[in-house]
Write an enzyme that holds these catalytic residues in place. Structure first.
Site, PDB file in Angstrom:
ATOM      1  CG  HIS A  49      -0.240  -0.207   2.525  1.00  0.00           C
ATOM      2  ND1 HIS A  49       0.169  -1.457   2.959  1.00  0.00           N
ATOM      3  CD2 HIS A  49       0.161   0.668   3.481  1.00  0.00           C
ATOM      4  CE1 HIS A  49       0.766  -1.344   4.129  1.00  0.00           C
ATOM      5  NE2 HIS A  49       0.786  -0.061   4.478  1.00  0.00           N
ATOM      6  CG  HIS A  60       1.098   5.135   4.242  1.00  0.00           C
ATOM      7  ND1 HIS A  60       0.281   5.043   5.344  1.00  0.00           N
ATOM      8  CD2 HIS A  60       1.838   4.001   4.235  1.00  0.00           C
ATOM      9  CE1 HIS A  60       0.535   3.898   5.985  1.00  0.00           C
ATOM     10  NE2 HIS A  60       1.475   3.247   5.325  1.00  0.00           N
TER      11      HIS A  60
HETATM   12  P1  AMP Z   1       1.905   0.156   7.442  1.00  0.00           P
HETATM   13  O1  AMP Z   1       2.560   0.387   8.769  1.00  0.00           O
HETATM   14  O2  AMP Z   1       2.618   0.868   6.313  1.00  0.00           O
HETATM   15  O3  AMP Z   1       1.673  -1.312   7.145  1.00  0.00           O
HETATM   16  O4  AMP Z   1       0.496   0.872   7.536  1.00  0.00           O
HETATM   17  C1  AMP Z   1      -0.718   0.211   7.712  1.00  0.00           C
HETATM   18  C2  AMP Z   1      -1.773   1.287   7.750  1.00  0.00           C
HETATM   19  O5  AMP Z   1      -3.039   0.666   7.601  1.00  0.00           O
HETATM   20  C3  AMP Z   1      -1.819   2.073   9.064  1.00  0.00           C
HETATM   21  O6  AMP Z   1      -1.633   3.456   8.790  1.00  0.00           O
HETATM   22  C4  AMP Z   1      -3.216   1.781   9.608  1.00  0.00           C
HETATM   23  O7  AMP Z   1      -3.804   2.866  10.253  1.00  0.00           O
HETATM   24  C5  AMP Z   1      -3.968   1.384   8.350  1.00  0.00           C
HETATM   25  N1  AMP Z   1      -5.121   0.495   8.559  1.00  0.00           N
HETATM   26  C6  AMP Z   1      -5.148  -0.661   9.244  1.00  0.00           C
HETATM   27  N2  AMP Z   1      -6.386  -1.209   9.210  1.00  0.00           N
HETATM   28  C7  AMP Z   1      -7.149  -0.362   8.463  1.00  0.00           C
HETATM   29  C8  AMP Z   1      -8.520  -0.361   8.064  1.00  0.00           C
HETATM   30  N3  AMP Z   1      -9.369  -1.347   8.422  1.00  0.00           N
HETATM   31  N4  AMP Z   1      -8.967   0.664   7.310  1.00  0.00           N
HETATM   32  C9  AMP Z   1      -8.126   1.659   6.947  1.00  0.00           C
HETATM   33  N5  AMP Z   1      -6.833   1.710   7.284  1.00  0.00           N
HETATM   34  C10 AMP Z   1      -6.345   0.719   8.044  1.00  0.00           C
END
Ligand code: AMP
Ligand code: ZN
Length: 138
Positions: free
Chosen positions: A101, A103
């Protein structure tokens, strides 16, 4: 991790709700549930790939196109000064959800989102060796 346990696969298939920003056949953009700043958005391929280097280029290019369009829309909608595009790959890099993903993090001057960028140093000799080592693995 099994794909059926992947939270972003579940969002991509509609099993878990999200605040959708955009979707097409292969890409989905939605608001991050724990935003670092107002409008923090995630852009994912709908298909499951763990890391950027495992995602086929044709899918990655579609994802990046959406990252650009969403970033433009965020700047227009929120009037922010800028944005960071971040892709954490692997646990050491802070990846918590193991489905690639990007950001998109809206920024305003003087905000406190990232407070430190600790620049290091590298000698000319070290840099040459490093560049060679990496190049040989391409
Ligand atoms: P990372 O540390 O790059 O893997 O980031 C994962 C991101 O996913 C974090 O910023 C979380 O807040 C976000 N996240 C986790 N679960 C959800 C969800 N159900 N809907 C939207 N964002 C999410
Ligand atoms: Zn997944």
């Amino acid at each position: 991790m099994a794909l059926q346990d992947c939270i972003f696969c579940k969002i991509a298939t509609g099993q878990i709700p999200c605040h959708k920003i955009y979707e097409n056949d292969s890409v989905l953009a939605f608001l991050d549930i724990g935003p670092l700043s107002e409008g923090h958005t995630l852009v994912i391929p709908k298909a499951h790939f763990e890391k950027l280097d495992q995602c086929p280029p044709e899918i990655l290019s579609g994802v990046i196109q959406v990252v650009g369009n969403v970033s433009r829309a965020i700047v227009s909608a929120l009037g922010c000064d800028g944005y960071n595009v971040l892709c954490n790959n692997g646990m050491a890099a802070g990846q918590e959800v193991h489905h690639i993903h990007f950001h998109v993090i809206p920024r305003t001057s003087g905000d406190d989102v990232f407070t430190e960028w600790k620049s290091g140093s590298c000698s000319k000799d070290q840099a040459e060796l490093l560049a060679n080592r990496i190049t040989q693995n391409l």
